[in-house]
Each structure stands twice: as C-alpha cells, then as structure tokens.
Design a protein around this motif. Structure first.
Motif, short mmCIF file in Angstrom:
data_model
loop_
_atom_site.label_atom_id
_atom_site.label_comp_id
_atom_site.label_asym_id
_atom_site.label_seq_id
_atom_site.Cartn_x
_atom_site.Cartn_y
_atom_site.Cartn_z
N PHE A 81 0.82 -1.21 0.00
CA PHE A 81 0.00 0.00 0.00
C PHE A 81 0.86 1.27 0.00
O PHE A 81 0.51 2.28 0.59
CB PHE A 81 -0.96 0.01 1.19
CG PHE A 81 -1.98 -1.09 1.16
CD1 PHE A 81 -3.16 -0.96 0.45
CD2 PHE A 81 -1.73 -2.29 1.83
CE1 PHE A 81 -4.08 -1.99 0.42
CE2 PHE A 81 -2.66 -3.32 1.81
CZ PHE A 81 -3.83 -3.18 1.09
N GLY A 82 2.01 1.18 -0.65
CA GLY A 82 2.87 2.36 -0.78
C GLY A 82 3.81 2.60 0.38
O GLY A 82 4.56 3.59 0.39
N ALA A 83 3.80 1.70 1.38
CA ALA A 83 4.67 1.91 2.54
C ALA A 83 6.14 1.80 2.17
O ALA A 83 6.99 2.46 2.79
CB ALA A 83 4.32 0.91 3.63
N ALA B 51 11.60 -2.91 11.01
CA ALA B 51 10.52 -2.82 11.99
C ALA B 51 9.57 -1.66 11.64
O ALA B 51 8.34 -1.79 11.75
CB ALA B 51 11.09 -2.63 13.39
N VAL B 52 10.14 -0.54 11.24
CA VAL B 52 9.33 0.62 10.85
C VAL B 52 8.48 0.28 9.63
O VAL B 52 7.32 0.70 9.52
CB VAL B 52 10.23 1.85 10.58
CG1 VAL B 52 9.42 2.98 9.95
CG2 VAL B 52 10.88 2.33 11.87
N GLN C 179 3.36 -0.20 6.85
CA GLN C 179 2.47 -0.99 6.00
C GLN C 179 1.08 -1.07 6.59
O GLN C 179 0.07 -0.95 5.88
CB GLN C 179 3.06 -2.40 5.81
CG GLN C 179 2.36 -3.23 4.74
CD GLN C 179 1.11 -3.92 5.25
OE1 GLN C 179 0.98 -4.17 6.45
NE2 GLN C 179 0.19 -4.24 4.35
N GLN C 180 0.99 -1.27 7.90
CA GLN C 180 -0.32 -1.34 8.55
C GLN C 180 -1.03 0.01 8.52
O GLN C 180 -2.25 0.08 8.30
CB GLN C 180 -0.16 -1.84 9.98
CG GLN C 180 0.32 -3.28 10.06
CD GLN C 180 0.45 -3.76 11.50
OE1 GLN C 180 -0.54 -4.06 12.17
NE2 GLN C 180 1.67 -3.82 11.99
N LEU D 286 -4.50 9.47 10.87
CA LEU D 286 -3.55 8.40 10.56
C LEU D 286 -2.49 8.87 9.57
O LEU D 286 -1.33 8.44 9.64
CB LEU D 286 -4.27 7.17 10.02
CG LEU D 286 -4.53 6.07 11.08
CD1 LEU D 286 -5.49 6.57 12.15
CD2 LEU D 286 -5.06 4.81 10.43
N ALA D 287 -2.88 9.76 8.65
CA ALA D 287 -1.89 10.29 7.71
C ALA D 287 -0.81 11.07 8.45
O ALA D 287 0.38 11.00 8.08
CB ALA D 287 -2.59 11.18 6.68
N LEU D 288 -1.19 11.78 9.49
CA LEU D 288 -0.20 12.50 10.30
C LEU D 288 0.70 11.53 11.06
O LEU D 288 1.90 11.76 11.20
CB LEU D 288 -0.90 13.44 11.27
CG LEU D 288 -1.61 14.65 10.64
CD1 LEU D 288 -2.38 15.43 11.70
CD2 LEU D 288 -0.59 15.57 9.95
N LEU D 289 0.12 10.42 11.56
CA LEU D 289 0.92 9.42 12.25
C LEU D 289 1.96 8.81 11.31
O LEU D 289 3.08 8.51 11.73
CB LEU D 289 0.02 8.32 12.81
CG LEU D 289 -0.92 8.72 13.95
CD1 LEU D 289 -1.75 7.52 14.39
CD2 LEU D 289 -0.14 9.29 15.13
N ALA D 290 1.60 8.63 10.05
CA ALA D 290 2.53 8.04 9.08
C ALA D 290 3.73 8.94 8.80
O ALA D 290 4.73 8.49 8.24
CB ALA D 290 1.80 7.72 7.78
#
Length: 296
Positions: free
Chosen positions: A69-71, A97-98, A103-104, A134-138
C-alpha cells in the motif's frame, strides 16, 4: 475513484523492503523458508526481484499476492530520505521494523479512503477526520512510529469501518427492495440466507465463518456481511457480491470467475491477488484485474 498515488505500491522507488524484512515459510505459497530480516536469495544487488516474471512458476506465489500500500516507497524516500538498508546495516533492523508499522498504517489509510467515498453525512466526515489523523501518524519519525500502539488503532478503525459498512449495505438493500419485483426480492433473500449471507436489516451473518471450499456458484450474497469469512478455495463463480462487506475475508484460491464484485466493501488488491478469476469478473473501480487472471 482510485486510491491516491501514495497508497499504491511503486517498487521502482523502494529498495526491496518486502523481500528482506518479511518472513515466510515453505508452503504452497513459497518454495523455501526465509527468516525476517534475511534478504531473499532472489533479490539482486539493485534490490530487484531476479525472478519477477516467473514467481508463480518458481513456487513463489505468495510474493505475487503481497502489496505494501505504498509503505515501501514512503519509508525509502521520505522516512529515511533515500538511505538504503544495504548501505546502513546499523539501521537495518530499525528500518525493517518501521516498515511493518508503516504498512499497517497505509493499509488502514486505504480502507479509510474508501470509507470516505462510500459513507454519507457525519459518518463520511468522521472517516475523513480519522484518515487525516492516521496520515499524520505516518509522517512520524522512526522512533515515534515504533512506539505506536498499532493494535488499538486497528480496533478503532475497524469499528468505524463496521459502521460505514452497515450504513452502505442498508442503503443498498433499501434500493434493491424499492426496485425489484416482490417475487424476485423474496427469492434473493432466500438465496442470501442459503449462502450464509445477511440482509443488512436482519438475519444471520456469515462474518468470521468457515466457508472453506463452499459451493456458492451463482449465489446472491449482495449486501452480505462476509467480514473475516474463510472463503479459501470457495466456488464463487458468477456469484453476486455487490455491496458485500469483504473486510479481511480470506479469498485464497477462491474462484471469482464471472463474479460481480462491484461496490464490494473494503476488498483490497492483495485479497484479489490471492484469488482466481477472469476478465468476466466485475470489480470495484479502484481495483485492477490481477496479472494471473486470464481475460476469458
């Protein structure tokens, strides 16, 4: 509708993270065992798969199913600013690990993007706000990403997706009730019940049930709650799965030839990649026909 570019995998901008970070076991999906953090022997020095065109023939079907998913490109290009795990062995373990955390997060962002498309009113606004959060968390730094409690996040997002699903399926069911003649409406309800499906307003649910190898050819499961259902190797040829909730459903080797999946809720590309199908299967517009599905 289409997922934004940052939620679609771009292997050209990644450095083979899924080929090194993730473990797999010898099985029908993989020809050999590989430990987490050990680069796949087929990974080239340029971080490309040396057998990409022959993965299924070489017993590596599992690789064709996975998507990040682009991670991968996000971690490579943004989080670590182009640094390679090959050139920075002191950061290799951290990077891997990151990657699993990102990915999640990206998978949840993809599902919340769809929720924003499908929900209406206040629920659509809630989905948009959760996606923004969640976008900010990424965007967090590696140490902060590793400190995230992913489990509770998944539970919270899952609850929101369940409410979106109930709203969308109820709306679709009401439309069917208004448009179909009475004898067809009752017949469709009976077919859904026989298939283990659920009319959004009542009846039993197939969510989480074991339907491995089930004979569901031509079944009408429109609007069914199939969340988490085991549909491994199920015969779903020509089945009506419109507006069915397929979040987390296991579709490995399920036969979707000619199935109607238009409007199916929370179906992801990896789920489709794991199934069998053909060019006659009708898919949600933001998903693509897997390369191994024949056109006819």
């Amino acid at each position: 509708m289409r997922l934004p570019e940052n939620l679609r995998p771009d292997c050209e901008r990644c450095l083979g993270l899924c080929c090194a970070a993730l473990p797999f076991a010898r099985s029908a999906d993989f020809a050999f065992d590989k430990m987490a953090g050990a680069p796949c022997p087929h990974l080239t020095a340029e971080c490309r798969c040396g057998i990409h065109a022959e993965l299924r023939e070489r017993g590596m079907k599992g690789c064709t199913v996975y998507e990040c998913f682009g991670a991968g490109q996000k971690l490579t290009q943004v989080t670590y600013k182009g640094r390679s795990w090959q050139d920075h062995p002191e950061q290799r373990e951290e990077m891997f690990a990151v990657f699993t955390v990102l990915q999640q997060l990206h998978e949840m962002l993809a599902l919340l993007t769809e929720a924003g498309w499908r929900a209406e009113g206040l629920l659509a606004e809630e989905a948009a706000a959760e996606r923004e959060r969640l976008a900010l968390l990424a965007e967090l730094a590696p140490a902060e990403l590793l400190a995230l409690a992913i489990g509770p996040l998944r539970v919270q997002v899952g609850g929101l997706l369940r409410r979106v699903s109930a709203e969308v399926r109820a709306r679709a069911d009401a439309g069917r009730e208004m448009s179909g003649p009475p004898h067809r409406r009752s017949g469709a309800a009976a077919a859904r019940g026989a298939a283990g499906g659920k009319r959004p307003g009542g009846g039993g649910s197939a969510a989480g049930r074991d339907r491995i190898g089930a004979k569901l050819r031509g079944a009408d499961m429109a609007g069914a709650d199939l969340r988490g259902t085991l549909l491994i190797a199920a015969d779903l040829r020509g089945a009506n799965l419109r507006s069915a909730d397929l979040l987390g459903a296991d579709l490995r080797d399920a036969d979707l030839c000619g199935a109607d999946l238009r409007g199916a809720l929370f179906l992801t590309q990896p789920q489709l990649n794991a199934a069998r199908g053909d060019g006659a299967a009708r898919l949600p517009e933001h998903l693509r026909r897997p390369d191994h599905w024949p056109l006819a």
